[in-house]
Design an enzyme around this catalytic site. Structure first.
Site, short mmCIF file in Angstrom:
data_model
loop_
_atom_site.label_atom_id
_atom_site.label_comp_id
_atom_site.label_asym_id
_atom_site.label_seq_id
_atom_site.Cartn_x
_atom_site.Cartn_y
_atom_site.Cartn_z
N HIS A 155 59.60 106.50 -7.34
CA HIS A 155 61.01 106.78 -7.08
C HIS A 155 61.22 108.27 -6.84
O HIS A 155 60.36 109.09 -7.17
CB HIS A 155 61.88 106.36 -8.26
CG HIS A 155 62.09 104.88 -8.35
ND1 HIS A 155 61.22 104.05 -8.99
CD2 HIS A 155 63.09 104.09 -7.87
CE1 HIS A 155 61.66 102.80 -8.91
NE2 HIS A 155 62.79 102.79 -8.23
N LYS A 159 65.22 110.48 -10.71
CA LYS A 159 65.26 109.32 -11.61
C LYS A 159 64.91 109.74 -13.04
O LYS A 159 63.94 110.47 -13.26
CB LYS A 159 64.32 108.22 -11.10
CG LYS A 159 64.45 106.94 -11.92
CD LYS A 159 63.92 105.73 -11.17
CE LYS A 159 63.98 104.47 -12.02
NZ LYS A 159 65.37 104.08 -12.35
N1 LIG Z 1 69.66 97.57 -10.47
C1 LIG Z 1 69.54 98.14 -9.27
O1 LIG Z 1 69.41 97.49 -8.22
C2 LIG Z 1 69.59 99.63 -9.21
C3 LIG Z 1 69.76 100.35 -10.36
N2 LIG Z 1 69.90 101.71 -10.33
C4 LIG Z 1 70.21 102.35 -11.61
O2 LIG Z 1 71.57 102.78 -11.58
C5 LIG Z 1 71.72 103.93 -12.43
C6 LIG Z 1 72.41 105.05 -11.67
O3 LIG Z 1 71.55 105.50 -10.64
P1 LIG Z 1 72.02 106.66 -9.63
O4 LIG Z 1 73.27 106.26 -8.91
O5 LIG Z 1 70.83 107.05 -8.85
O6 LIG Z 1 72.37 107.83 -10.69
P2 LIG Z 1 73.44 109.00 -10.56
O7 LIG Z 1 73.13 109.96 -11.66
O8 LIG Z 1 73.50 109.50 -9.16
O9 LIG Z 1 74.85 108.27 -10.86
C7 LIG Z 1 75.29 107.88 -12.14
C8 LIG Z 1 76.76 108.21 -12.21
O10 LIG Z 1 77.32 107.67 -13.39
C9 LIG Z 1 78.12 108.68 -13.99
N3 LIG Z 1 78.34 108.45 -15.41
C10 LIG Z 1 77.45 108.60 -16.43
N4 LIG Z 1 78.06 108.34 -17.61
C11 LIG Z 1 79.35 108.02 -17.32
C12 LIG Z 1 80.49 107.68 -18.10
N5 LIG Z 1 80.44 107.61 -19.44
N6 LIG Z 1 81.65 107.41 -17.47
C13 LIG Z 1 81.74 107.47 -16.12
N7 LIG Z 1 80.71 107.83 -15.33
C14 LIG Z 1 79.52 108.09 -15.91
C15 LIG Z 1 77.35 109.97 -13.71
O11 LIG Z 1 78.15 111.10 -13.94
P3 LIG Z 1 77.42 112.49 -14.40
O12 LIG Z 1 76.62 112.93 -13.23
O13 LIG Z 1 78.57 113.37 -14.74
O14 LIG Z 1 76.56 112.14 -15.59
C16 LIG Z 1 76.99 109.74 -12.25
O15 LIG Z 1 78.04 110.09 -11.38
C17 LIG Z 1 70.31 104.23 -12.96
O16 LIG Z 1 70.13 103.62 -14.21
C18 LIG Z 1 69.40 103.59 -11.91
O17 LIG Z 1 68.13 103.27 -12.39
C19 LIG Z 1 69.85 102.40 -9.16
C20 LIG Z 1 69.67 101.75 -7.98
C21 LIG Z 1 69.51 100.31 -7.90
O1 LIG Z 2 67.03 104.85 -10.06
C1 LIG Z 2 66.87 104.30 -8.94
O2 LIG Z 2 67.03 104.92 -7.89
C2 LIG Z 2 66.51 102.87 -8.90
N1 LIG Z 2 66.51 102.22 -10.02
C3 LIG Z 2 66.21 100.86 -10.19
C4 LIG Z 2 65.01 100.69 -11.09
O3 LIG Z 2 64.93 101.39 -12.12
O4 LIG Z 2 64.15 99.87 -10.80
C5 LIG Z 2 66.16 100.07 -8.92
C6 LIG Z 2 65.68 100.82 -7.71
O5 LIG Z 2 64.29 100.77 -7.65
C7 LIG Z 2 66.23 102.22 -7.60
#
Ligand SMILES: NC(=O)C1=CN([C@@H]2O[C@H](COP(=O)(O)OP(=O)(O)OC[C@H]3O[C@@H](n4cnc5c(N)ncnc54)[C@H](OP(=O)(O)O)[C@@H]3O)[C@@H](O)[C@H]2O)C=CC1
Ligand SMILES: O=C(O)C1=N[C@H](C(=O)O)C[C@H](O)C1
Length: 268
Positions: A155, A159
């Site tokens: 990734h 991450k």
């Molecule tokens: N299941 C799936 O298919 C996928 C899962 N993911 C997962 O999604 C999650 C987020 O990934 P990603 O978008 O890259 O991460 P980012 O850090 O870009 O986004 C997370 C967002 O959530 C915000 N946040 C954190 N805590 C709070 C809170 N208490 N209230 C409101 N907002 C909050 C963060 O704010 P701040 O920056 O201020 O902390 C940030 O804007 C990860 O766990 C990732 O692994 C990602 C892609 C696909």
């Molecule tokens: O953090 C990410 O970006 C992603 N998180 C998920 C994971 O932990 O598997 C899904 C995807 O691969 C992207």
């Protein structure tokens, strides 16, 4: 269906806003970021690049949840546990993509699922969930004495959790195929004089760098041959589209904890 995106300014948050905007029958009714975030007050559509939606990013989730049918949550474990409680109070659907949850976090989410309809998956794409079915079949067909299973993931550099949620999902599928608990059979890291590989274990290897959206391979290594089952995500939009699909599927469904395999009709 009216949806709230929490973590609206994040990588996935912005992608989710675009995916909801493009989906007939779905609309953004709220967008939430944490208190003190510089994005609070900005228009969610403008932030996501789809033009003004008239939905300002808020720092209080409760009023947003009160007027919504569902929540799309790709944030962080501590936040997701709190949001699950609020979704349960509001009796709405909660789609959780957040990874890196502890056992205690998962127990709290399962408790919230008594009142909320929760879909939680480490990967919302069709491709990965189909891959998990194939991994389960392969692990069932191949004897643990003859084939070693390793899960490799890469990734982007931002991450924060490892192994990825997807790697763990694929490891679970392999363990299910072998009819063993993953917790007792996984090797999460190797360093130094490790000794030979214990038979029947499922190994994990993590790579981080650059802008990689998400690459996963499950390697079944035997004597003189290897089977490699892989998925390469090229765009976060595929996770966001999966999450919106899950929300539409969950709308009006009875409370409980569901997976993307349920949503996609891939449950065995
Ligand atoms: N299941 C799936 O298919 C996928 C899962 N993911 C997962 O999604 C999650 C987020 O990934 P990603 O978008 O890259 O991460 P980012 O850090 O870009 O986004 C997370 C967002 O959530 C915000 N946040 C954190 N805590 C709070 C809170 N208490 N209230 C409101 N907002 C909050 C963060 O704010 P701040 O920056 O201020 O902390 C940030 O804007 C990860 O766990 C990732 O692994 C990602 C892609 C696909
Ligand atoms: O953090 C990410 O970006 C992603 N998180 C998920 C994971 O932990 O598997 C899904 C995807 O691969 C992207």
């Amino acid at each position: 269906m009216g949806l709230v995106v929490v973590g609206a300014a994040g990588r996935m948050g912005r992608t989710l806003i675009r995916a909801v905007h493009e989906t007939p029958g779905a609309a953004i009714v709220g967008a939430v970021e944490r208190e003190g975030s510089p994005f609070v007050g900005q228009d969610a559509g403008e932030l996501a690049g789809v033009g003004r939606l008239g939905v300002a990013i808020a720092d209080d989730p409760l009023p947003a949840f009160a007027k919504a049918d569902g929540v799309l949550d790709f944030t962080a474990p501590a936040a997701t546990v709190v949001f699950a409680g609020y979704a349960a109070q509001a009796r709405i659907a909660h789609i959780i993509g957040t990874t890196g949850c502890s056992e205690a976090d998962d127990a709290a989410i399962a408790a919230a699922a008594r009142h909320a309809t929760i879909v939680k998956s480490g990967n919302m794409s069709l491709g990965v969930n189909l891959l998990a079915v194939l991994v389960e079949q392969a692990a069932r067909a191949l004897d643990a004495a003859d084939f070693d299973i390793e899960v490799l993931e890469m990734h982007h550099r931002h991450k924060v959790d490892a192994p990825s949620g997807t790697a763990l999902l694929l490891g679970e599928a392999a363990a299910t195929g072998r009819q063993v608990p993953l917790a007792d059979n996984s090797v999460r890291s190797r360093d130094g004089h490790t000794g030979p590989r214990p038979e029947g274990t499922i190994g994990f290897a993590t790579l981080r760098g650059g802008s990689v959206v998400g690459d996963h391979s499950v390697i079944l290594a035997g004597a003189g041959e290897r089977i490699v089952l892989s998925h390469h995500a090229e765009d976060r939009a595929l996770f966001a589209r999966g999450a919106v699909k899950a929300a539409l599927w969950a709308h009006g469904r009875k409370p409980g904890l569901y997976s993307m395999r349920d949503v996609l009709g891939l449950s065995t």
